[in-house]
Write a protein that holds these residues in place. Sequence first.
Motif, PDB file in Angstrom:
ATOM      1  N   ASP A 126       1.619  33.229 -40.172  1.00 56.04           N
ATOM      2  CA  ASP A 126       1.527  32.037 -39.313  1.00 56.04           C
ATOM      3  C   ASP A 126       2.754  31.142 -39.385  1.00 56.04           C
ATOM      4  N   ASP A 127       3.428  31.110 -40.541  1.00 56.04           N
ATOM      5  CA  ASP A 127       4.580  30.218 -40.689  1.00 56.04           C
ATOM      6  C   ASP A 127       5.891  30.853 -40.242  1.00 56.04           C
ATOM      7  N   LEU A 128       5.832  32.056 -39.684  1.00 55.96           N
ATOM      8  CA  LEU A 128       7.017  32.687 -39.107  1.00 55.96           C
ATOM      9  C   LEU A 128       6.906  32.620 -37.595  1.00 55.96           C
ATOM     10  N   VAL A 129       7.995  32.271 -36.920  1.00 52.99           N
ATOM     11  CA  VAL A 129       7.954  32.196 -35.463  1.00 52.99           C
ATOM     12  C   VAL A 129       7.828  33.589 -34.871  1.00 52.99           C
ATOM     13  N   ASN A 130       8.628  34.507 -35.347  1.00 55.55           N
ATOM     14  CA  ASN A 130       8.546  35.877 -34.870  1.00 55.55           C
ATOM     15  C   ASN A 130       9.171  36.800 -35.895  1.00 55.55           C
ATOM     16  N   ASN A 152      11.852  40.850 -41.382  1.00 55.02           N
ATOM     17  CA  ASN A 152      13.061  40.417 -40.693  1.00 55.02           C
ATOM     18  C   ASN A 152      12.538  39.509 -39.594  1.00 55.02           C
ATOM     19  N   ALA A 153      12.741  38.217 -39.771  1.00 58.77           N
ATOM     20  CA  ALA A 153      12.110  37.211 -38.911  1.00 58.77           C
ATOM     21  C   ALA A 153      13.149  36.279 -38.311  1.00 58.77           C
ATOM     22  N   ASP A 171      16.703  36.962 -39.898  1.00 60.51           N
ATOM     23  CA  ASP A 171      17.116  36.963 -41.294  1.00 60.51           C
ATOM     24  C   ASP A 171      15.999  37.597 -42.103  1.00 60.51           C
ATOM     25  N   ILE A 172      16.253  37.813 -43.382  1.00 60.68           N
ATOM     26  CA  ILE A 172      15.266  38.444 -44.256  1.00 60.68           C
ATOM     27  C   ILE A 172      14.494  37.358 -45.006  1.00 60.68           C
ATOM     28  N   PHE A 173      13.165  37.456 -44.931  1.00 62.74           N
ATOM     29  CA  PHE A 173      12.254  36.554 -45.632  1.00 62.74           C
ATOM     30  C   PHE A 173      11.346  37.395 -46.514  1.00 62.74           C
ATOM     31  N   VAL A 174      10.915  36.827 -47.634  1.00 62.92           N
ATOM     32  CA  VAL A 174       9.967  37.492 -48.510  1.00 62.92           C
ATOM     33  C   VAL A 174       8.816  36.538 -48.788  1.00 62.92           C
ATOM     34  N   ARG A 175       7.604  37.066 -48.673  1.00 66.04           N
ATOM     35  CA  ARG A 175       6.411  36.312 -49.071  1.00 66.04           C
ATOM     36  C   ARG A 175       5.862  36.981 -50.320  1.00 66.04           C
ATOM     37  N   TRP A 187      10.077  41.267 -36.461  1.00 64.26           N
ATOM     38  CA  TRP A 187      10.126  42.554 -35.755  1.00 64.26           C
ATOM     39  C   TRP A 187       9.824  43.727 -36.648  1.00 64.26           C
ATOM     40  N   ASP A 188       9.978  43.533 -37.931  1.00 62.25           N
ATOM     41  CA  ASP A 188       9.674  44.613 -38.855  1.00 62.25           C
ATOM     42  C   ASP A 188       9.218  43.985 -40.164  1.00 62.25           C
ATOM     43  N   TYR A 189       8.540  44.767 -40.960  1.00 64.43           N
ATOM     44  CA  TYR A 189       8.071  44.276 -42.251  1.00 64.43           C
ATOM     45  C   TYR A 189       7.866  45.443 -43.197  1.00 64.43           C
ATOM     46  N   SER A 190       7.764  45.117 -44.479  1.00 68.04           N
ATOM     47  CA  SER A 190       7.498  46.106 -45.512  1.00 68.04           C
ATOM     48  C   SER A 190       6.613  45.441 -46.558  1.00 68.04           C
ATOM     49  N   VAL A 191       5.670  46.199 -47.094  1.00 69.02           N
ATOM     50  CA  VAL A 191       4.722  45.668 -48.075  1.00 69.02           C
ATOM     51  C   VAL A 191       4.850  46.495 -49.351  1.00 69.02           C
ATOM     52  N   ASP A 192       4.861  45.810 -50.508  1.00 66.81           N
ATOM     53  CA  ASP A 192       4.931  46.576 -51.751  1.00 66.81           C
ATOM     54  C   ASP A 192       3.596  47.256 -52.028  1.00 66.81           C
TER      55      ASP A 192
END
Length: 194
Positions: free
Chosen positions: A121-125, A141-142, A150-154, A127-132
Amino acid sequence: GRQARYCFVTGSLMILNAADGASVRSLSSDTTGGFTLSWSPDGRWITAPVHSPRKLSRKFAMFPAQGGEPRFPFEEYAATPMGPIVWTADSRQLYARFLDNTRNQLIRLDMTTGEYTRVSDDLVNFWDYSVDRDGRTIAFNAESQHDPPDIFVRRDSKLLRLTDFNPHFANFQLGDVRTVSWTSSVDGREIPGV
């Protein structure tokens, strides 16, 4: 070994014998394209997109690998599944990307309770993601209205921006971007746009 295969022409989802290609069982004749098949690590489920009732879009389905009726865990979520589908190593959670009006949303499904949660919800958009493997860390990549991706990590509930690939964008005067909506004159439904 066995493989799951989808045939684009016929819409068939079937389990094949990997050694000779022989059909072991058919799971569906109504699957469609849109994201790749994903087999749960425990081998119990195969996720695939199926046609919506009017065949205007697709919905997310989970097929028991041993055969039987599919589950539609996101039936009440009015968004289009986009994929990819990522399972945690223990098959207790899966992550799926959906197009929700004008935004991508990452949804986590708890396989034990059947409940799903938005985790982006806190990302505007994005296109790809990866989960450990344990599902606690997600890399995206948001982008925002004013920044290219750019690259973000939650990690758990904390979101951290790791990169600033285009720092010069901070100097640009950019217009505002906002979601707008209007009512269709044909069927009275709300139509979102940017």
